[in-house]
Design a protein around this motif. Structure first.
Motif, PDB file in Angstrom:
ATOM      1  N   ASP A 128       0.834  -1.192   0.000  1.00  0.00           N
ATOM      2  CA  ASP A 128       0.000   0.000   0.000  1.00  0.00           C
ATOM      3  C   ASP A 128       0.871   1.245   0.000  1.00  0.00           C
ATOM      4  OD1 ASP A 128       0.149   1.255   2.793  1.00  0.00           O
ATOM      5  OD2 ASP A 128      -0.393  -0.799   3.305  1.00  0.00           O
ATOM      6  N   VAL A 129       0.290   2.308  -0.536  1.00  0.00           N
ATOM      7  CA  VAL A 129       0.976   3.583  -0.670  1.00  0.00           C
ATOM      8  C   VAL A 129      -0.030   4.678  -0.324  1.00  0.00           C
ATOM      9  CG1 VAL A 129       0.440   3.803  -3.137  1.00  0.00           C
ATOM     10  CG2 VAL A 129       2.439   4.957  -2.212  1.00  0.00           C
ATOM     11  N   HIS A 130       0.457   5.772   0.228  1.00  0.00           N
ATOM     12  CA  HIS A 130      -0.423   6.896   0.541  1.00  0.00           C
ATOM     13  C   HIS A 130      -0.955   7.469  -0.774  1.00  0.00           C
ATOM     14  CE1 HIS A 130      -1.846  10.693   2.161  1.00  0.00           C
ATOM     15  NE2 HIS A 130      -1.810  10.102   3.346  1.00  0.00           N
ATOM     16  N   VAL A 131      -2.254   7.715  -0.842  1.00  0.00           N
ATOM     17  CA  VAL A 131      -2.867   8.163  -2.096  1.00  0.00           C
ATOM     18  C   VAL A 131      -2.288   9.480  -2.602  1.00  0.00           C
ATOM     19  CG1 VAL A 131      -5.044   6.921  -1.794  1.00  0.00           C
ATOM     20  CG2 VAL A 131      -4.834   9.230  -0.895  1.00  0.00           C
ATOM     21  N   PRO A 169     -10.250  -1.461  -3.382  1.00  0.00           N
ATOM     22  CA  PRO A 169     -10.276  -0.004  -3.501  1.00  0.00           C
ATOM     23  C   PRO A 169     -10.220   0.631  -2.113  1.00  0.00           C
ATOM     24  CG  PRO A 169     -12.472  -0.883  -3.808  1.00  0.00           C
ATOM     25  CD  PRO A 169     -11.543  -2.065  -3.702  1.00  0.00           C
ATOM     26  N   PRO A 170      -9.711   1.874  -2.023  1.00  0.00           N
ATOM     27  CA  PRO A 170      -9.665   2.515  -0.711  1.00  0.00           C
ATOM     28  C   PRO A 170     -11.074   2.752  -0.173  1.00  0.00           C
ATOM     29  CG  PRO A 170      -8.825   3.987  -2.437  1.00  0.00           C
ATOM     30  CD  PRO A 170      -9.165   2.680  -3.073  1.00  0.00           C
ATOM     31  N   ALA A 171     -11.226   2.549   1.118  1.00  0.00           N
ATOM     32  CA  ALA A 171     -12.508   2.813   1.774  1.00  0.00           C
ATOM     33  C   ALA A 171     -12.700   4.325   1.892  1.00  0.00           C
ATOM     34  CB  ALA A 171     -12.528   2.167   3.146  1.00  0.00           C
ATOM     35  N   GLU A 172     -13.909   4.734   2.144  1.00  0.00           N
ATOM     36  CA  GLU A 172     -14.217   6.148   2.325  1.00  0.00           C
ATOM     37  C   GLU A 172     -13.321   6.738   3.410  1.00  0.00           C
ATOM     38  OE1 GLU A 172     -16.076   9.707   1.645  1.00  0.00           O
ATOM     39  OE2 GLU A 172     -16.593   7.862   0.605  1.00  0.00           O
ATOM     40  N   GLY A 173     -12.585   7.787   3.061  1.00  0.00           N
ATOM     41  CA  GLY A 173     -11.708   8.447   4.020  1.00  0.00           C
ATOM     42  C   GLY A 173     -10.360   7.774   4.225  1.00  0.00           C
ATOM     43  N   ASP A 174     -10.126   6.649   3.561  1.00  0.00           N
ATOM     44  CA  ASP A 174      -8.848   5.953   3.696  1.00  0.00           C
ATOM     45  C   ASP A 174      -7.798   6.676   2.858  1.00  0.00           C
ATOM     46  OD1 ASP A 174      -6.858   4.157   4.209  1.00  0.00           O
ATOM     47  OD2 ASP A 174      -7.801   2.461   3.194  1.00  0.00           O
TER      48      ASP A 174
END
Length: 94
Positions: free
Chosen positions: A53-56, A77-82
């Motif tokens: 994983d990587v910071h968006v 996919p990233p969750a809401e607010g992730d």
């Protein structure tokens, strides 16, 4: 005299000005040894873990990984607010 500290089995030394350029080049030399070129097309990621994983917002890291065949994992996919994006190795032909 060069300042030295011994910490367990490690020796920490102060870098002399004449050594600074060589020390600064170490990370680039280390990155040059990473093994993604020539990976087999068997779906197995030999670079490391199957996903990472990587910071968006970390565009530099995302570009680095994309250049090496990592793509956003559509199954995670990233969750809401992730703020982390899961990447996987894209095996050509799949």
């Amino acid at each position: 005299m060069i300042d030295e500290r011994v910490t367990g089995s490690r020796v920490i030394r102060t870098v002399l000005p004449a050594q600074a350029e060589a020390v600064a080049a170490l990370p680039a030399r280390a990155r040059a040894t990473y093994c993604p070129d020539g990976l087999p097309d068997d779906g197995f990621d030999r670079v490391g873990e199957p996903v990472l994983d990587v910071h968006v917002d970390n565009g530099r890291a995302r570009a680095f990984y994309a250049h090496r065949g990592r793509v956003p994992d559509p199954e995670n996919p990233p969750a809401e607010g992730d703020h982390h994006l899961v990447l996987r190795f894209d095996v050509p032909g799949e």
